[in-house]
Write a protein that holds these residues in place. Structure first.
Motif: not given
Length: 120
Positions: A20-21, A24-25, A28, A31, A42, A86, A89-90, A92-93
């Motif tokens: 997940v990290d 996300w990285t 990010d 994007r 997201r 999804t 990850v959202a 984590r955002t």
């Protein structure tokens, strides 16, 4: 307390939050839209993924007479996995503490649903 009869966690389980990290990285870094708008987009991605689950279920059951059977139940499983990824990850955002937030929430839902004794 863990269930001694439960299977050992797979490699996937152990690396879930690392993955997940990593996702996300990557997202990010790549994007096209940042800030509040990027965050909202997201989160809205979840709606798109849930729609794909619905499309797969309709396709697996042949509910569209014009198209017939277009998907398998394996497709439904894959789309459900996309929803989970999804969503994580959202989350984590929204917070770098996604693992703790999710774990705490899961425990609250478990307690509320199963009670202190857990599942029987």
């Amino acid at each position: 307390m863990s269930d001694p009869t439960a299977p050992a966690p797979s490699t996937t389980d152990l690396s879930l939050w690392d993955s997940v990290d990593d996702l996300w990285t990557w997202l990010d870094t790549n994007r096209p839209i940042a800030g509040q708008e990027g965050l909202l987009l997201r989160i809205l991605k979840l709606s798109e993924e849930v729609g794909e689950v619905a499309e797969a279920v309709i396709g697996a059951t042949g509910q569209n007479p014009r198209k017939g059977v277009t998907h398998s139940w394996d497709d439904v499983q894959a789309e459900l996995c996309d929803v989970v990824i999804t969503a994580l990850v959202a989350l984590r955002t929204l917070t770098p503490e996604a693992r703790a937030v999710f774990g705490h929430h899961l425990e609250r839902v478990r307690e509320r649903s199963l009670g202190a004794g857990g599942a029987s």
